[in-house]
Design an enzyme around this catalytic site. Sequence first.
Site, PDB file in Angstrom:
ATOM      1  N   CYS A  97      -0.590   4.236   2.539  1.00 56.26           N
ATOM      2  CA  CYS A  97      -0.496   4.115   3.883  1.00 56.26           C
ATOM      3  C   CYS A  97      -0.304   2.618   4.437  1.00 56.26           C
ATOM      4  O   CYS A  97       0.938   2.094   4.349  1.00 56.26           O
ATOM      5  CB  CYS A  97      -1.807   4.646   4.679  1.00 56.26           C
ATOM      6  SG  CYS A  97      -3.345   3.969   3.543  1.00 56.26           S
ATOM      7  N   SER A  98      -1.475   1.974   4.754  1.00 54.06           N
ATOM      8  CA  SER A  98      -1.050   0.748   5.278  1.00 54.06           C
ATOM      9  C   SER A  98      -2.435  -0.265   4.949  1.00 54.06           C
ATOM     10  O   SER A  98      -2.694  -1.152   5.747  1.00 54.06           O
ATOM     11  CB  SER A  98      -0.555   0.563   6.654  1.00 54.06           C
ATOM     12  OG  SER A  98      -1.787   1.151   7.465  1.00 54.06           O
ATOM     13  N   CYS A  99      -3.197   0.053   3.777  1.00 55.43           N
ATOM     14  CA  CYS A  99      -4.470  -0.730   3.642  1.00 55.43           C
ATOM     15  C   CYS A  99      -3.768  -2.117   3.420  1.00 55.43           C
ATOM     16  O   CYS A  99      -3.048  -2.418   2.778  1.00 55.43           O
ATOM     17  CB  CYS A  99      -5.075  -0.414   2.236  1.00 55.43           C
ATOM     18  SG  CYS A  99      -5.628   1.436   2.312  1.00 55.43           S
ATOM     19  N   CYS A 149       0.989  -1.279   0.017  1.00 57.28           N
ATOM     20  CA  CYS A 149       0.028  -0.051   0.102  1.00 57.28           C
ATOM     21  C   CYS A 149       0.970   1.213   0.081  1.00 57.28           C
ATOM     22  O   CYS A 149       1.470   1.311   1.017  1.00 57.28           O
ATOM     23  CB  CYS A 149      -0.774   0.000   1.053  1.00 57.28           C
ATOM     24  SG  CYS A 149      -2.039   1.607   1.171  1.00 57.28           S
TER      25      CYS A 149
END
Length: 210
Positions: A115-117, A112
């Site tokens: 961000c941190s999906c 991602c």
Amino acid sequence: MSHTHDHEHAQPRPDLDDTMTYYRVMEEAVRSLLIEKGIVTADEVRREVENMDARTPANGAQVVARAWVDSDFRSRLVANPKQAIGEIGHDIGPMHLVVLENTPGVHNVVVCTLCSCYPRWLLGRPPDWYKSRAYRSRVVREPRAVLREFGTEIADDREVRVHDSTADMRYLVLPMRPDGTDGLSQAELAALVGRDSMIGVTEVVPPLRV
């Protein structure tokens, strides 16, 4: 050429970080305020935390193992992940999930870049290295080098595809079943499947024979 500095950032790290960052302090302040005003209760917050903690990579491993032993399920999983995963008792909520099947000609890896999906319903919380800027920026530019730092060597004639998750779309890698596992049960196969193989930075290796 040395990659020591980037290597340290790309390698797996402990997933628990107790550092009181700005955002963690803000989260605690907002949570306390919501409870104080009666908008939510402490028990409701606790239940949600427990539900999140119950989501672990073992859920994803069950899905992978089922796909390895049941070709019809594998086809349904790729065509309609939400419905197929629901067959074995996992609800992935409103998330739009795409299952990426590794083959002898293609290796998939997920990132991602913003961000941190991440498919938390199946893999739990994302590891710290997945959220790091080093991983997010480098894996799209030099995926083979990053994979090598995780101990994963991909043959030159095998394509590496990098997939960028979004808030609306998450990915789960379906790794190839390792050779020498024909006699293993579905539960034994699931025990071989680690979180990192479902992100695509590693592959599943057969159990050691003694």
